[in-house]
Write a protein that holds these residues in place. Sequence first.
Motif, PDB file in Angstrom:
ATOM      1  N   MET A   1     -11.536   0.188   7.650  1.00  0.00           N
ATOM      2  CA  MET A   1     -11.118  -0.773   8.495  1.00  0.00           C
ATOM      3  C   MET A   1      -9.952  -0.395   9.405  1.00  0.00           C
ATOM      4  O   MET A   1      -8.868  -0.312   8.868  1.00  0.00           O
ATOM      5  CB  MET A   1     -10.623  -1.939   7.714  1.00  0.00           C
ATOM      6  N   ASP A   2     -10.123  -0.322  10.596  1.00  0.00           N
ATOM      7  CA  ASP A   2      -9.212   0.237  11.599  1.00  0.00           C
ATOM      8  C   ASP A   2      -8.734  -0.962  12.205  1.00  0.00           C
ATOM      9  O   ASP A   2      -9.151  -1.377  13.648  1.00  0.00           O
ATOM     10  CB  ASP A   2      -9.581   1.290  12.586  1.00  0.00           C
ATOM     11  N   PHE A   3      -7.732  -1.844  11.707  1.00  0.00           N
ATOM     12  CA  PHE A   3      -7.352  -2.968  12.244  1.00  0.00           C
ATOM     13  C   PHE A   3      -6.440  -2.683  13.614  1.00  0.00           C
ATOM     14  O   PHE A   3      -6.106  -3.823  14.444  1.00  0.00           O
ATOM     15  CB  PHE A   3      -6.372  -3.880  11.301  1.00  0.00           C
ATOM     16  N   VAL A   4      -6.206  -1.490  13.787  1.00  0.00           N
ATOM     17  CA  VAL A   4      -5.415  -1.268  15.137  1.00  0.00           C
ATOM     18  C   VAL A   4      -6.593  -1.260  16.263  1.00  0.00           C
ATOM     19  O   VAL A   4      -6.175  -1.674  17.255  1.00  0.00           O
ATOM     20  CB  VAL A   4      -4.755   0.055  15.020  1.00  0.00           C
ATOM     21  N   ALA A   5      -7.647  -0.302  16.163  1.00  0.00           N
ATOM     22  CA  ALA A   5      -8.290   0.073  17.387  1.00  0.00           C
ATOM     23  C   ALA A   5      -9.463  -0.936  17.441  1.00  0.00           C
ATOM     24  O   ALA A   5     -10.230  -1.101  18.330  1.00  0.00           O
ATOM     25  CB  ALA A   5      -9.024   1.441  17.017  1.00  0.00           C
TER      26      ALA A   5
ATOM     27  N   GLY B   1       0.906  -1.135   0.244  1.00  0.00           N
ATOM     28  CA  GLY B   1      -0.031   0.073  -0.086  1.00  0.00           C
ATOM     29  C   GLY B   1       1.037   1.425   0.013  1.00  0.00           C
ATOM     30  O   GLY B   1       1.981   1.038   0.158  1.00  0.00           O
ATOM     31  N   PRO B   2       0.297   2.534  -0.230  1.00  0.00           N
ATOM     32  CA  PRO B   2       1.115   3.455  -0.169  1.00  0.00           C
ATOM     33  C   PRO B   2       1.830   4.044   0.741  1.00  0.00           C
ATOM     34  O   PRO B   2       1.395   3.584   2.147  1.00  0.00           O
ATOM     35  CB  PRO B   2       0.058   4.788  -1.021  1.00  0.00           C
ATOM     36  N   ILE B   3       2.478   4.802   1.006  1.00  0.00           N
ATOM     37  CA  ILE B   3       3.368   5.515   2.109  1.00  0.00           C
ATOM     38  C   ILE B   3       2.261   5.893   3.339  1.00  0.00           C
ATOM     39  O   ILE B   3       1.207   6.706   3.282  1.00  0.00           O
ATOM     40  CB  ILE B   3       4.311   6.732   1.840  1.00  0.00           C
ATOM     41  N   GLY B   4       2.411   5.084   4.649  1.00  0.00           N
ATOM     42  CA  GLY B   4       1.775   5.446   5.768  1.00  0.00           C
ATOM     43  C   GLY B   4       0.503   4.742   5.700  1.00  0.00           C
ATOM     44  O   GLY B   4      -0.271   4.860   6.803  1.00  0.00           O
ATOM     45  N   ALA B   5       0.327   3.637   4.788  1.00  0.00           N
ATOM     46  CA  ALA B   5      -1.273   3.045   4.749  1.00  0.00           C
ATOM     47  C   ALA B   5      -1.037   2.199   6.142  1.00  0.00           C
ATOM     48  O   ALA B   5      -2.235   1.875   6.494  1.00  0.00           O
ATOM     49  CB  ALA B   5      -1.391   2.190   3.660  1.00  0.00           C
ATOM     50  N   GLY B   6      -0.277   1.676   6.542  1.00  0.00           N
ATOM     51  CA  GLY B   6      -0.069   0.876   7.827  1.00  0.00           C
ATOM     52  C   GLY B   6       0.516  -0.292   7.559  1.00  0.00           C
ATOM     53  O   GLY B   6       0.330  -1.441   8.229  1.00  0.00           O
ATOM     54  N   LYS B   7       1.294  -0.555   6.368  1.00  0.00           N
ATOM     55  CA  LYS B   7       1.971  -2.015   6.081  1.00  0.00           C
ATOM     56  C   LYS B   7       2.742  -2.540   7.158  1.00  0.00           C
ATOM     57  O   LYS B   7       2.510  -3.808   7.538  1.00  0.00           O
ATOM     58  CB  LYS B   7       2.843  -1.605   4.947  1.00  0.00           C
ATOM     59  N   THR B   8       3.682  -1.729   7.747  1.00  0.00           N
ATOM     60  CA  THR B   8       4.460  -2.571   8.858  1.00  0.00           C
ATOM     61  C   THR B   8       3.687  -2.849  10.114  1.00  0.00           C
ATOM     62  O   THR B   8       3.674  -3.676  10.730  1.00  0.00           O
ATOM     63  CB  THR B   8       5.464  -1.202   9.211  1.00  0.00           C
ATOM     64  N   THR B   9       2.807  -1.842  10.425  1.00  0.00           N
ATOM     65  CA  THR B   9       1.714  -2.241  11.493  1.00  0.00           C
ATOM     66  C   THR B   9       0.977  -3.386  11.366  1.00  0.00           C
ATOM     67  O   THR B   9       0.911  -4.456  12.106  1.00  0.00           O
ATOM     68  CB  THR B   9       0.832  -0.898  11.824  1.00  0.00           C
ATOM     69  N   LEU B  10       0.258  -3.565  10.034  1.00  0.00           N
ATOM     70  CA  LEU B  10      -0.691  -4.730   9.982  1.00  0.00           C
ATOM     71  C   LEU B  10       0.490  -6.133   9.717  1.00  0.00           C
ATOM     72  O   LEU B  10       0.033  -6.997  10.238  1.00  0.00           O
ATOM     73  CB  LEU B  10      -1.309  -4.531   8.756  1.00  0.00           C
TER      74      LEU B  10
ATOM     75  N   ALA C   1      -2.423  11.992   7.605  1.00  0.00           N
ATOM     76  CA  ALA C   1      -2.622  11.775   9.076  1.00  0.00           C
ATOM     77  C   ALA C   1      -1.847  10.851   9.469  1.00  0.00           C
ATOM     78  O   ALA C   1      -1.111  11.177  10.618  1.00  0.00           O
ATOM     79  CB  ALA C   1      -4.143  11.579   9.329  1.00  0.00           C
ATOM     80  N   ARG C   2      -1.498   9.608   8.939  1.00  0.00           N
ATOM     81  CA  ARG C   2      -0.775   8.668   9.415  1.00  0.00           C
ATOM     82  C   ARG C   2       0.833   8.931   9.458  1.00  0.00           C
ATOM     83  O   ARG C   2       1.693   8.791  10.202  1.00  0.00           O
ATOM     84  CB  ARG C   2      -0.891   7.295   8.836  1.00  0.00           C
ATOM     85  N   ILE C   3       1.268   9.754   8.333  1.00  0.00           N
ATOM     86  CA  ILE C   3       2.552  10.275   8.257  1.00  0.00           C
ATOM     87  C   ILE C   3       2.764  11.115   9.297  1.00  0.00           C
ATOM     88  O   ILE C   3       3.982  11.072   9.823  1.00  0.00           O
ATOM     89  CB  ILE C   3       2.710  10.764   6.490  1.00  0.00           C
ATOM     90  N   ALA C   4       1.802  11.970   9.503  1.00  0.00           N
ATOM     91  CA  ALA C   4       2.146  13.103  10.575  1.00  0.00           C
ATOM     92  C   ALA C   4       2.410  12.326  11.782  1.00  0.00           C
ATOM     93  O   ALA C   4       3.074  12.475  12.843  1.00  0.00           O
ATOM     94  CB  ALA C   4       1.075  14.071  10.715  1.00  0.00           C
ATOM     95  N   LYS C   5       1.424  11.168  12.110  1.00  0.00           N
ATOM     96  CA  LYS C   5       1.403  10.503  13.425  1.00  0.00           C
ATOM     97  C   LYS C   5       2.953   9.736  13.643  1.00  0.00           C
ATOM     98  O   LYS C   5       3.560   9.932  14.868  1.00  0.00           O
ATOM     99  CB  LYS C   5       0.309   9.614  13.397  1.00  0.00           C
ATOM    100  N   ARG C   6       3.386   9.434  12.552  1.00  0.00           N
ATOM    101  CA  ARG C   6       4.585   8.630  12.593  1.00  0.00           C
ATOM    102  C   ARG C   6       5.871   9.373  12.751  1.00  0.00           C
ATOM    103  O   ARG C   6       6.774   8.998  13.483  1.00  0.00           O
ATOM    104  CB  ARG C   6       4.769   7.902  11.269  1.00  0.00           C
ATOM    105  N   GLY C   7       5.882  10.630  12.277  1.00  0.00           N
ATOM    106  CA  GLY C   7       6.545  11.765  12.750  1.00  0.00           C
ATOM    107  C   GLY C   7       7.920  11.867  12.161  1.00  0.00           C
ATOM    108  O   GLY C   7       8.836  12.337  12.724  1.00  0.00           O
TER     109      GLY C   7
END
Length: 207
Positions: free
Chosen positions: A186-190, A11-20, A137-143
Amino acid sequence: MNQVPFIAVEGPIGAGKTTLATMLAAELNMPVLKEIVEENPFLDKFYQNIDEWSFQLEMFFLCNRYKQLGDTESQLIRQGTPVVSDYHIYKNLIFSERTLKGREREKYRQIYHVLTDDLTKPGVIVYIKASLETLLARIAKRGRSFEQAMDEAYLQQLIEDYESAMASLAVTEPQTTIITVDGDAMDFVAEPQHFAAIVAQVKERIT
Ligand SMILES: Nc1ncnc2c1ncn2[C@@H]1O[C@H](COP(=O)(O)OP(=O)(O)O)[C@@H](O)[C@H]1O
Ligand SMILES: Nc1nc2c(ncn2[C@H]2C[C@H](O)[C@@H](COP(=O)(O)O)O2)c(=O)[nH]1
């Protein structure tokens, strides 16, 4: 799919690849293969001047991934160990077709095919698609500092490039299962039930 499960999250940058990928690996009791980002010597320069640094950056990613996937193939997959990866080698083409031009793009394509055509490819791709708003939003969150001034048009273009690439892979590699996850809804984290739904789809393809 391959006898030994090999799953890539894309998925594109910040989509959540590493997290998932990390969550799936823990759930499925598989080792996780992660992109090395922090030690990349070209990324910050690339974001400051894409035209100047794109060839060095794309070659760096390609060589690193080639080595990492070659080792994974010989040390894990051929030994019967399933793997979850937070990238697919095909992403090299998605990015390079966008960032390189002319002779450099053509040379890169040739090198890409020489290095990767005989690599074992994942049988399952979990493709997280998400809107520009979610990615920003996720790129900002990752910082990561070097990503904060990323051009929105570049990110939007990558969203579209990923869409075309996944559609084209579905045609050129019909043996690969692509599971598309709506990363906005789909918020697979929360939401444990969202994660469970993804796990169920993956299990269906690997068992
Ligand atoms: N579903 C989600 N909901 C909220 N935050 C998320 C979600 N997935 C990832 N994140 C966060 O977004 C940021 C980017 O995620 P990451 O997994 O690094 O993305 P990628 O590997 O695709 O670039 C991280 O800070 C991560 O904790
Ligand atoms: N030009 C390229 N940039 C790439 C490539 N692979 C990753 N990246 C960039 C995007 C992010 O800033 C960072 C980490 O990627 P994530 O998607 O894991 O956030 O590296 C590439 O092949 N070319």
